[in-house]
Design a protein around this motif. Structure first.
Motif, mmCIF file in Angstrom:
data_model
loop_
_atom_site.group_PDB
_atom_site.id
_atom_site.type_symbol
_atom_site.label_atom_id
_atom_site.label_comp_id
_atom_site.label_asym_id
_atom_site.label_seq_id
_atom_site.Cartn_x
_atom_site.Cartn_y
_atom_site.Cartn_z
ATOM 1 N N GLY A 23 0.786 -1.221 0.000
ATOM 2 C CA GLY A 23 0.000 0.000 0.000
ATOM 3 C C GLY A 23 0.818 1.272 0.000
ATOM 4 O O GLY A 23 0.304 2.352 -0.277
ATOM 5 N N ILE A 24 2.111 1.173 0.286
ATOM 6 C CA ILE A 24 2.958 2.362 0.349
ATOM 7 C C ILE A 24 3.235 2.851 -1.069
ATOM 8 O O ILE A 24 3.617 2.089 -1.936
ATOM 9 C CB ILE A 24 4.275 2.052 1.087
ATOM 10 C CG1 ILE A 24 3.986 1.713 2.539
ATOM 11 C CG2 ILE A 24 5.227 3.229 0.998
ATOM 12 C CD1 ILE A 24 5.206 1.280 3.315
ATOM 13 N N VAL A 25 3.023 4.149 -1.282
ATOM 14 C CA VAL A 25 3.230 4.760 -2.595
ATOM 15 C C VAL A 25 4.534 5.555 -2.563
ATOM 16 O O VAL A 25 4.728 6.403 -1.694
ATOM 17 C CB VAL A 25 2.058 5.696 -2.962
ATOM 18 C CG1 VAL A 25 2.319 6.378 -4.291
ATOM 19 C CG2 VAL A 25 0.761 4.931 -3.002
ATOM 20 N N ILE A 26 5.422 5.258 -3.499
ATOM 21 C CA ILE A 26 6.693 5.972 -3.612
ATOM 22 C C ILE A 26 6.704 6.701 -4.943
ATOM 23 O O ILE A 26 6.539 6.089 -5.991
ATOM 24 C CB ILE A 26 7.887 5.006 -3.516
ATOM 25 C CG1 ILE A 26 7.865 4.295 -2.166
ATOM 26 C CG2 ILE A 26 9.193 5.744 -3.718
ATOM 27 C CD1 ILE A 26 8.903 3.225 -2.016
ATOM 28 N N LYS A 27 6.889 8.020 -4.884
ATOM 29 C CA LYS A 27 6.841 8.840 -6.090
ATOM 30 C C LYS A 27 8.236 9.380 -6.403
ATOM 31 O O LYS A 27 8.956 9.816 -5.513
ATOM 32 C CB LYS A 27 5.891 10.009 -5.903
ATOM 33 C CG LYS A 27 4.462 9.611 -5.719
ATOM 34 C CD LYS A 27 3.571 10.826 -5.561
ATOM 35 C CE LYS A 27 2.138 10.413 -5.387
ATOM 36 N NZ LYS A 27 1.260 11.579 -5.204
ATOM 37 N N PRO A 28 8.606 9.382 -7.685
ATOM 38 C CA PRO A 28 9.886 10.006 -8.053
ATOM 39 C C PRO A 28 9.755 11.524 -8.085
ATOM 40 O O PRO A 28 8.735 12.070 -8.503
ATOM 41 C CB PRO A 28 10.174 9.442 -9.437
ATOM 42 C CG PRO A 28 8.841 9.091 -9.984
ATOM 43 C CD PRO A 28 7.984 8.721 -8.810
ATOM 44 N N HIS A 29 10.773 12.194 -7.632
ATOM 45 C CA HIS A 29 10.813 13.646 -7.631
ATOM 46 C C HIS A 29 12.059 14.048 -8.418
ATOM 47 O O HIS A 29 13.180 13.767 -7.997
ATOM 48 C CB HIS A 29 10.876 14.174 -6.190
ATOM 49 C CG HIS A 29 10.861 15.651 -6.085
ATOM 50 N ND1 HIS A 29 9.752 16.401 -6.374
ATOM 51 C CD2 HIS A 29 11.822 16.526 -5.710
ATOM 52 C CE1 HIS A 29 10.030 17.676 -6.199
ATOM 53 N NE2 HIS A 29 11.281 17.773 -5.787
ATOM 54 N N ARG A 41 15.003 11.743 -6.865
ATOM 55 C CA ARG A 41 14.862 11.352 -5.460
ATOM 56 C C ARG A 41 13.473 10.779 -5.291
ATOM 57 O O ARG A 41 12.520 11.247 -5.902
ATOM 58 C CB ARG A 41 15.048 12.551 -4.542
ATOM 59 C CG ARG A 41 16.461 13.007 -4.524
ATOM 60 C CD ARG A 41 16.714 13.874 -3.346
ATOM 61 N NE ARG A 41 18.110 14.295 -3.387
ATOM 62 C CZ ARG A 41 18.566 15.353 -2.796
ATOM 63 N NH1 ARG A 41 17.771 16.125 -2.117
ATOM 64 N NH2 ARG A 41 19.847 15.645 -2.887
ATOM 65 N N TYR A 42 13.384 9.789 -4.472
ATOM 66 C CA TYR A 42 12.100 9.122 -4.243
ATOM 67 C C TYR A 42 11.547 9.554 -2.892
ATOM 68 O O TYR A 42 12.246 9.530 -1.888
ATOM 69 C CB TYR A 42 12.264 7.612 -4.304
ATOM 70 C CG TYR A 42 12.688 7.142 -5.675
ATOM 71 C CD1 TYR A 42 11.759 7.001 -6.676
ATOM 72 C CD2 TYR A 42 14.019 6.875 -5.961
ATOM 73 C CE1 TYR A 42 12.138 6.590 -7.941
ATOM 74 C CE2 TYR A 42 14.409 6.458 -7.225
ATOM 75 C CZ TYR A 42 13.457 6.315 -8.207
ATOM 76 O OH TYR A 42 13.825 5.922 -9.460
ATOM 77 N N ILE A 43 10.283 9.947 -2.889
ATOM 78 C CA ILE A 43 9.635 10.375 -1.660
ATOM 79 C C ILE A 43 8.374 9.541 -1.445
ATOM 80 O O ILE A 43 7.804 8.995 -2.383
ATOM 81 C CB ILE A 43 9.276 11.879 -1.701
ATOM 82 C CG1 ILE A 43 8.371 12.185 -2.901
ATOM 83 C CG2 ILE A 43 10.516 12.736 -1.752
ATOM 84 C CD1 ILE A 43 7.830 13.592 -2.921
ATOM 85 N N LEU A 44 7.967 9.452 -0.186
ATOM 86 C CA LEU A 44 6.740 8.730 0.123
ATOM 87 C C LEU A 44 5.557 9.582 -0.300
ATOM 88 O O LEU A 44 5.453 10.745 0.055
ATOM 89 C CB LEU A 44 6.658 8.422 1.614
ATOM 90 C CG LEU A 44 7.668 7.414 2.134
ATOM 91 C CD1 LEU A 44 7.514 7.263 3.627
ATOM 92 C CD2 LEU A 44 7.495 6.082 1.452
ATOM 93 N N GLY A 45 4.672 8.981 -1.067
ATOM 94 C CA GLY A 45 3.535 9.723 -1.588
ATOM 95 C C GLY A 45 2.229 9.388 -0.905
ATOM 96 O O GLY A 45 1.170 9.730 -1.408
ATOM 97 N N GLY A 46 2.253 8.690 0.197
ATOM 98 C CA GLY A 46 1.023 8.345 0.904
ATOM 99 C C GLY A 46 0.816 6.846 0.964
ATOM 100 O O GLY A 46 1.751 6.049 0.822
ATOM 101 N N PHE A 47 -0.424 6.467 1.179
ATOM 102 C CA PHE A 47 -0.787 5.051 1.318
ATOM 103 C C PHE A 47 -1.989 4.786 0.427
ATOM 104 O O PHE A 47 -2.994 5.485 0.490
ATOM 105 C CB PHE A 47 -1.113 4.739 2.777
ATOM 106 C CG PHE A 47 -1.279 3.283 3.052
ATOM 107 C CD1 PHE A 47 -0.170 2.468 3.206
ATOM 108 C CD2 PHE A 47 -2.535 2.723 3.159
ATOM 109 C CE1 PHE A 47 -0.317 1.125 3.465
ATOM 110 C CE2 PHE A 47 -2.690 1.388 3.409
ATOM 111 C CZ PHE A 47 -1.579 0.588 3.568
ATOM 112 N N ASN A 48 -1.883 3.770 -0.415
ATOM 113 C CA ASN A 48 -2.965 3.399 -1.323
ATOM 114 C C ASN A 48 -3.707 2.208 -0.727
ATOM 115 O O ASN A 48 -3.212 1.080 -0.725
ATOM 116 C CB ASN A 48 -2.419 3.058 -2.705
ATOM 117 C CG ASN A 48 -3.495 2.926 -3.735
ATOM 118 O OD1 ASN A 48 -4.665 2.752 -3.410
ATOM 119 N ND2 ASN A 48 -3.106 3.017 -4.997
ATOM 120 N N PHE A 49 -4.911 2.470 -0.230
ATOM 121 C CA PHE A 49 -5.679 1.428 0.439
ATOM 122 C C PHE A 49 -6.181 0.369 -0.536
ATOM 123 O O PHE A 49 -6.323 -0.795 -0.166
ATOM 124 C CB PHE A 49 -6.853 2.053 1.191
ATOM 125 C CG PHE A 49 -7.643 1.064 1.993
ATOM 126 C CD1 PHE A 49 -7.114 0.503 3.138
ATOM 127 C CD2 PHE A 49 -8.904 0.681 1.595
ATOM 128 C CE1 PHE A 49 -7.827 -0.416 3.872
ATOM 129 C CE2 PHE A 49 -9.638 -0.233 2.326
ATOM 130 C CZ PHE A 49 -9.098 -0.776 3.470
#
Length: 78
Positions: A23-29, A41-49
């Motif tokens: 469920g963890i979303v990792i977004k590239p920045h 850089r990769y940052i946490l983008g929230g949680f996908n239920f």
């Protein structure tokens, strides 16, 4: 009374960890720098239920199949 086996504990804990991690979303920045190794850089983008719920249902099906075959499968087989 049935004893709780190590198989059940191991599979349930591993399925819970897998469902949480799915469920963890990792977004590239993207960053504009001269150094190519520091451009993304990769940052946490929230949680996908929804991903977590899909993983829980798949893990539940796999667990039930494993539990079925651990208990002997079909009883009519010779």
């Amino acid at each position: 009374m049935n004893k709780i086996s190590a198989f059940k504990i191991y599979t349930l804990v591993s399925f819970l960890i897998i469902s949480f991690l799915s469920g963890i979303v990792i977004k590239p920045h993207f960053i504009l720098t001269d150094n190519p190794s520091q451009r993304v850089r990769y940052i946490l983008g929230g949680f996908n239920f929804e991903h977590s719920l899909a993983t829980i249902s798949i893990c539940l099906i796999v667990y039930l199949i494993l539990e079925f075959f651990e208990n002997g499968g079909f009883k009519d087989e010779k």
